[in-house]
Write a protein that holds these residues in place. Sequence first.
Motif, PDB file in Angstrom:
ATOM      1  N   TYR A  88      19.132 -57.127  59.618  1.00 43.79           N
ATOM      2  CA  TYR A  88      18.059 -56.918  59.420  1.00 43.79           C
ATOM      3  C   TYR A  88      17.739 -55.991  59.780  1.00 43.79           C
ATOM      4  CZ  TYR A  88      16.344 -60.248  55.498  1.00 43.79           C
ATOM      5  OH  TYR A  88      16.062 -61.461  54.572  1.00 43.79           O
ATOM      6  N   ASN A  89      17.442 -56.163  60.752  1.00 41.87           N
ATOM      7  CA  ASN A  89      17.415 -55.417  62.349  1.00 41.87           C
ATOM      8  C   ASN A  89      18.315 -53.478  62.176  1.00 41.87           C
ATOM      9  OD1 ASN A  89      15.525 -56.607  63.678  1.00 41.87           O
ATOM     10  ND2 ASN A  89      16.465 -57.288  65.199  1.00 41.87           N
ATOM     11  N   GLN A  90      19.799 -53.712  61.427  1.00 43.80           N
ATOM     12  CA  GLN A  90      20.892 -52.733  61.291  1.00 43.80           C
ATOM     13  C   GLN A  90      19.591 -51.229  60.888  1.00 43.80           C
ATOM     14  OE1 GLN A  90      23.200 -52.295  62.804  1.00 43.80           O
ATOM     15  NE2 GLN A  90      22.482 -54.349  64.563  1.00 43.80           N
ATOM     16  N   TYR A  91      18.792 -51.416  59.511  1.00 44.71           N
ATOM     17  CA  TYR A  91      18.509 -50.586  58.481  1.00 44.71           C
ATOM     18  C   TYR A  91      17.283 -49.972  59.624  1.00 44.71           C
ATOM     19  CZ  TYR A  91      15.603 -48.517  55.096  1.00 44.71           C
ATOM     20  OH  TYR A  91      14.771 -47.745  54.417  1.00 44.71           O
ATOM     21  N   LEU A  92      16.572 -50.721  60.137  1.00 47.32           N
ATOM     22  CA  LEU A  92      15.837 -50.304  61.285  1.00 47.32           C
ATOM     23  C   LEU A  92      15.517 -48.947  62.126  1.00 47.32           C
ATOM     24  CD1 LEU A  92      12.744 -53.231  61.355  1.00 47.32           C
ATOM     25  CD2 LEU A  92      13.074 -51.573  59.427  1.00 47.32           C
ATOM     26  N   LEU A  93      17.071 -49.804  62.982  1.00 45.21           N
ATOM     27  CA  LEU A  93      17.414 -48.843  63.945  1.00 45.21           C
ATOM     28  C   LEU A  93      18.659 -47.908  63.683  1.00 45.21           C
ATOM     29  CD1 LEU A  93      18.699 -51.768  66.091  1.00 45.21           C
ATOM     30  CD2 LEU A  93      16.865 -50.849  66.531  1.00 45.21           C
ATOM     31  N   LEU A  94      18.903 -47.786  63.240  1.00 44.51           N
ATOM     32  CA  LEU A  94      19.973 -47.104  62.022  1.00 44.51           C
ATOM     33  C   LEU A  94      19.330 -45.948  61.149  1.00 44.51           C
ATOM     34  CD1 LEU A  94      23.368 -48.634  60.593  1.00 44.51           C
ATOM     35  CD2 LEU A  94      22.878 -47.478  62.637  1.00 44.51           C
ATOM     36  N   ARG A  95      18.781 -46.152  60.534  1.00 41.25           N
ATOM     37  CA  ARG A  95      17.364 -45.002  60.148  1.00 41.25           C
ATOM     38  C   ARG A  95      16.667 -44.080  61.280  1.00 41.25           C
ATOM     39  NH1 ARG A  95      12.248 -47.087  56.749  1.00 41.25           N
ATOM     40  NH2 ARG A  95      11.525 -47.346  59.233  1.00 41.25           N
ATOM     41  N   ASN A  96      16.184 -44.843  62.177  1.00 37.78           N
ATOM     42  CA  ASN A  96      15.837 -43.559  63.390  1.00 37.78           C
ATOM     43  C   ASN A  96      16.893 -43.424  64.207  1.00 37.78           C
ATOM     44  OD1 ASN A  96      12.089 -44.217  62.885  1.00 37.78           O
ATOM     45  ND2 ASN A  96      13.729 -45.832  62.602  1.00 37.78           N
ATOM     46  N   PHE A  97      17.242 -43.748  64.245  1.00 39.77           N
ATOM     47  CA  PHE A  97      18.575 -43.319  65.296  1.00 39.77           C
ATOM     48  C   PHE A  97      19.166 -42.307  64.679  1.00 39.77           C
ATOM     49  CE2 PHE A  97      20.111 -47.477  68.526  1.00 39.77           C
ATOM     50  CZ  PHE A  97      18.642 -47.304  68.372  1.00 39.77           C
ATOM     51  N   PHE A  98      19.817 -42.529  63.126  1.00 43.60           N
ATOM     52  CA  PHE A  98      20.273 -41.348  63.047  1.00 43.60           C
ATOM     53  C   PHE A  98      19.473 -39.408  62.881  1.00 43.60           C
ATOM     54  CE2 PHE A  98      22.907 -43.971  60.677  1.00 43.60           C
ATOM     55  CZ  PHE A  98      24.309 -43.820  61.329  1.00 43.60           C
ATOM     56  N   ALA A  99      17.797 -40.524  61.861  1.00 44.00           N
ATOM     57  CA  ALA A  99      16.652 -39.239  62.087  1.00 44.00           C
ATOM     58  C   ALA A  99      16.728 -38.607  63.582  1.00 44.00           C
ATOM     59  CB  ALA A  99      15.984 -40.390  61.611  1.00 44.00           C
ATOM     60  N   GLY A 100      16.526 -39.661  64.371  1.00 42.42           N
ATOM     61  CA  GLY A 100      16.702 -39.015  65.526  1.00 42.42           C
ATOM     62  C   GLY A 100      17.811 -37.853  66.069  1.00 42.42           C
ATOM     63  N   LEU A 101      19.279 -38.241  66.172  1.00 45.72           N
ATOM     64  CA  LEU A 101      19.846 -37.577  66.532  1.00 45.72           C
ATOM     65  C   LEU A 101      20.706 -36.216  65.021  1.00 45.72           C
ATOM     66  CD1 LEU A 101      22.763 -40.362  67.365  1.00 45.72           C
ATOM     67  CD2 LEU A 101      21.941 -38.841  68.812  1.00 45.72           C
ATOM     68  N   ASN A 102      20.087 -36.581  63.533  1.00 42.77           N
ATOM     69  CA  ASN A 102      20.393 -35.494  63.156  1.00 42.77           C
ATOM     70  C   ASN A 102      19.204 -34.222  63.464  1.00 42.77           C
ATOM     71  OD1 ASN A 102      22.824 -35.922  62.195  1.00 42.77           O
ATOM     72  ND2 ASN A 102      21.553 -37.388  60.809  1.00 42.77           N
ATOM     73  N   GLY A 103      17.870 -34.866  63.837  1.00 44.35           N
ATOM     74  CA  GLY A 103      16.680 -33.931  64.130  1.00 44.35           C
ATOM     75  C   GLY A 103      16.889 -32.895  65.240  1.00 44.35           C
ATOM     76  N   VAL A 104      17.292 -32.927  65.722  1.00 46.84           N
ATOM     77  CA  VAL A 104      17.648 -32.037  67.203  1.00 46.84           C
ATOM     78  C   VAL A 104      18.070 -30.190  66.538  1.00 46.84           C
ATOM     79  CG1 VAL A 104      18.468 -31.213  68.783  1.00 46.84           C
ATOM     80  CG2 VAL A 104      18.558 -34.053  68.848  1.00 46.84           C
ATOM     81  N   ASP A 105      17.578 -29.456  66.698  1.00 50.32           N
ATOM     82  CA  ASP A 105      17.624 -27.932  66.768  1.00 50.32           C
ATOM     83  C   ASP A 105      18.677 -27.742  66.680  1.00 50.32           C
ATOM     84  OD1 ASP A 105      17.003 -25.854  65.877  1.00 50.32           O
ATOM     85  OD2 ASP A 105      15.294 -25.522  67.532  1.00 50.32           O
ATOM     86  N   PRO A 106      19.801 -27.438  65.512  1.00 49.31           N
ATOM     87  CA  PRO A 106      20.792 -26.471  65.868  1.00 49.31           C
ATOM     88  C   PRO A 106      21.287 -25.960  66.191  1.00 49.31           C
ATOM     89  CG  PRO A 106      19.855 -27.344  62.954  1.00 49.31           C
ATOM     90  CD  PRO A 106      19.136 -27.216  64.563  1.00 49.31           C
ATOM     91  N   ALA A 107      19.824 -24.689  67.218  1.00 47.09           N
ATOM     92  CA  ALA A 107      19.872 -23.833  67.749  1.00 47.09           C
ATOM     93  C   ALA A 107      20.456 -24.012  69.210  1.00 47.09           C
ATOM     94  CB  ALA A 107      19.171 -23.176  67.949  1.00 47.09           C
ATOM     95  N   ILE A 108      19.730 -25.657  69.523  1.00 43.35           N
ATOM     96  CA  ILE A 108      19.575 -25.753  70.793  1.00 43.35           C
ATOM     97  C   ILE A 108      21.617 -26.546  70.306  1.00 43.35           C
ATOM     98  CG2 ILE A 108      19.307 -27.407  72.286  1.00 43.35           C
ATOM     99  CD1 ILE A 108      16.140 -27.917  71.056  1.00 43.35           C
ATOM    100  N   ILE A 109      21.674 -27.064  69.570  1.00 46.20           N
ATOM    101  CA  ILE A 109      23.418 -27.633  69.505  1.00 46.20           C
ATOM    102  C   ILE A 109      24.455 -26.504  70.241  1.00 46.20           C
ATOM    103  CG2 ILE A 109      25.094 -28.375  68.924  1.00 46.20           C
ATOM    104  CD1 ILE A 109      22.510 -31.068  67.653  1.00 46.20           C
ATOM    105  N   GLU A 110      23.955 -25.554  69.368  1.00 43.79           N
ATOM    106  CA  GLU A 110      24.682 -24.211  69.245  1.00 43.79           C
ATOM    107  C   GLU A 110      24.630 -23.966  70.940  1.00 43.79           C
ATOM    108  OE1 GLU A 110      25.365 -19.915  66.965  1.00 43.79           O
ATOM    109  OE2 GLU A 110      23.471 -21.271  66.001  1.00 43.79           O
ATOM    110  N   ALA A 111      23.833 -23.516  70.933  1.00 39.25           N
ATOM    111  CA  ALA A 111      23.435 -23.170  72.547  1.00 39.25           C
ATOM    112  C   ALA A 111      24.026 -23.245  73.596  1.00 39.25           C
ATOM    113  CB  ALA A 111      22.431 -23.028  73.316  1.00 39.25           C
TER     114      ALA A 111
END
Length: 202
Positions: A88-111
């Motif tokens: 059950y916890n995987q939905y709550l955790l993965l949804r937020n983990f992916f949202a956090g990691l994918n929400g990082v500004d692409p410009a920062i990653i590119e830099a």
Amino acid sequence: MIDYIMNHPDKWAKALVEHLEIVGMTLLASLLLASILTLISMTSKMLSRFLVHLFSIIYSIPSVALFAMMIPVTGLGKTTAITVLVVYNQYLLLRNFFAGLNGVDPAIIEAATGIGMSNLQVLYKIRLPLSIRAFFTGIRLAVVSTIGMATIAAFINAGGLGDILFDGLRTMNVYKIVWGSVLSAGMAVGVNALLVRIEKSI
């Protein structure tokens, strides 16, 4: 009502410890599994979407039904309870983990990539630190959800505070029903309030 809690400290204390054990073991196993799945899915957005969709379907299944479905496989008790709660916890955790990691500004990653960082360095030095709040939100939701569902797990002899509540329902003992409910709800509310304060300070 106060007399009951004062005269039976052994019963509610034992149930409280059992509840904390279930929550603790579930959280550790949930974080380990979610971390592994997150790392595996970092290279494929399709896989990450699939996992979130899969676990969202599982999360929509009533907990009592999923507990019952697992009994023929893992039997009655804590093993079944923890297994179901981890899933059950995987939905709550993965949804937020992916949202956090994918929400990082692409410009920062590119830099970061531009100055010679590898993908692994970008993950550990850039994306993870910037995603910490989203991670913590997922953990907070998982903890509170686990506390609530662990109460229902007493239905399959997993122990915990649900034992007091269900025993009260079986014997029509109002004191047990009230205290089982109060202790379970109080733990969830108290832990949530504490984690919210910590989350705001991050």
